[in-house]
Design an enzyme around this catalytic site. Structure first.
Site, mmCIF file in Angstrom:
data_model
loop_
_atom_site.group_PDB
_atom_site.id
_atom_site.type_symbol
_atom_site.label_atom_id
_atom_site.label_comp_id
_atom_site.label_asym_id
_atom_site.label_seq_id
_atom_site.Cartn_x
_atom_site.Cartn_y
_atom_site.Cartn_z
ATOM 1 N N ARG A 1 0.839 -1.205 0.000
ATOM 2 C CA ARG A 1 0.000 0.000 0.000
ATOM 3 C C ARG A 1 0.877 1.259 0.000
ATOM 4 N NH1 ARG A 1 -2.949 2.458 5.310
ATOM 5 N NH2 ARG A 1 -4.052 4.157 4.282
ATOM 6 N N HIS B 1 1.949 7.031 14.029
ATOM 7 C CA HIS B 1 1.681 7.037 12.595
ATOM 8 C C HIS B 1 2.991 6.858 11.854
ATOM 9 C CE1 HIS B 1 -2.411 8.327 13.318
ATOM 10 N NE2 HIS B 1 -1.923 9.171 14.204
ATOM 11 N N GLU C 1 -0.216 6.916 20.595
ATOM 12 C CA GLU C 1 -0.690 7.041 19.212
ATOM 13 C C GLU C 1 0.522 7.139 18.294
ATOM 14 O OE1 GLU C 1 -3.082 10.571 18.595
ATOM 15 O OE2 GLU C 1 -2.962 10.376 16.410
HETATM 16 C C1 DQA Z 1 -1.604 6.530 9.097
HETATM 17 C C2 DQA Z 1 -2.057 7.920 8.642
HETATM 18 C C3 DQA Z 1 -3.548 7.947 8.391
HETATM 19 O O1 DQA Z 1 -3.941 9.232 7.926
HETATM 20 C C4 DQA Z 1 -3.924 6.923 7.346
HETATM 21 O O2 DQA Z 1 -5.330 6.904 7.172
HETATM 22 C C5 DQA Z 1 -3.396 5.574 7.621
HETATM 23 C C6 DQA Z 1 -2.039 5.454 8.135
HETATM 24 C C7 DQA Z 1 -0.070 6.441 9.226
HETATM 25 O O3 DQA Z 1 0.396 5.499 9.841
HETATM 26 O O4 DQA Z 1 0.650 7.289 8.675
HETATM 27 O O5 DQA Z 1 -4.031 4.568 7.348
HETATM 28 O O6 DQA Z 1 -2.164 6.277 10.381
#
Ligand code: DQA
Length: 145
Positions: free
Chosen positions: A18, A101, A99
């Site tokens: 992805r 990302h 959290e």
């Molecule tokens: C994410 C950032 C989100 O905006 C996105 O929808 C994801 C991945 C990241 O890990 O950067 O699915 O959480």
């Protein structure tokens, strides 16, 4: 600490294929291997779901067990008040939810600039690929959370 829950939300099961330019080429299995080698003494309990209720139930599990959580909620981050309430019930009970990302949502589309969970999370780490998770794990290990 015996176990860390590493919870991943929608579409993160597709890591590796992805949008690798955004999320990197590593898969969730690769991530589990990296985290496990960072913390051999800990059980890295890495899970992924595309079902929101499943993620809520895993957070309830964390609230009951006290296991620290590293959470990448994917797109739910941006709009799920149910998820926010579940994170809140864990942290208000004294639990840890970090959290994370892979990407830096603030450098992307505007809808990603809002996180409805940051205000109730223990902390936020974003923009460093797998290192976002590794930094979260390092914090948990350092603090014995
Ligand atoms: C994410 C950032 C989100 O905006 C996105 O929808 C994801 C991945 C990241 O890990 O950067 O699915 O959480």
């Amino acid at each position: 600490m015996s176990s860390v829950l590493v919870l991943n939300g929608p579409n993160l099961g597709r890591l590796g294929t992805r949008e690798p330019d955004v999320y990197g080429a590593g898969t969730l299995d690769d991530l589990r291997t990296v985290l496990q080698s960072d913390a051999p003494e800990t059980t890295i309990d890495l899970r992924q779901t595309d079902e929101e209720s499943q993620l809520l139930h895993w957070l309830y599990e964390a609230a009951d067990s006290g296991a620290p959580v590293i959470l990448n909620a994917g797109a739910w981050t941006h709009y799920s008040y149910a998820l926010r309430d579940a994170v809140s019930l864990v942290t208000k009970a004294g639990g840890t939810v970090i959290e994370v990302h892979l990407s830096n949502p603030h450098a992307r589309e505007e809808f990603r600039h809002t996180s409805v969970i940051s205000a109730v999370a223990s902390g936020v780490i974003a923009g460093f690929g797998f290192d976002s998770y590794r930094l979260a794990l390092a914090h948990i290990r350092r603090n014995g959370a």
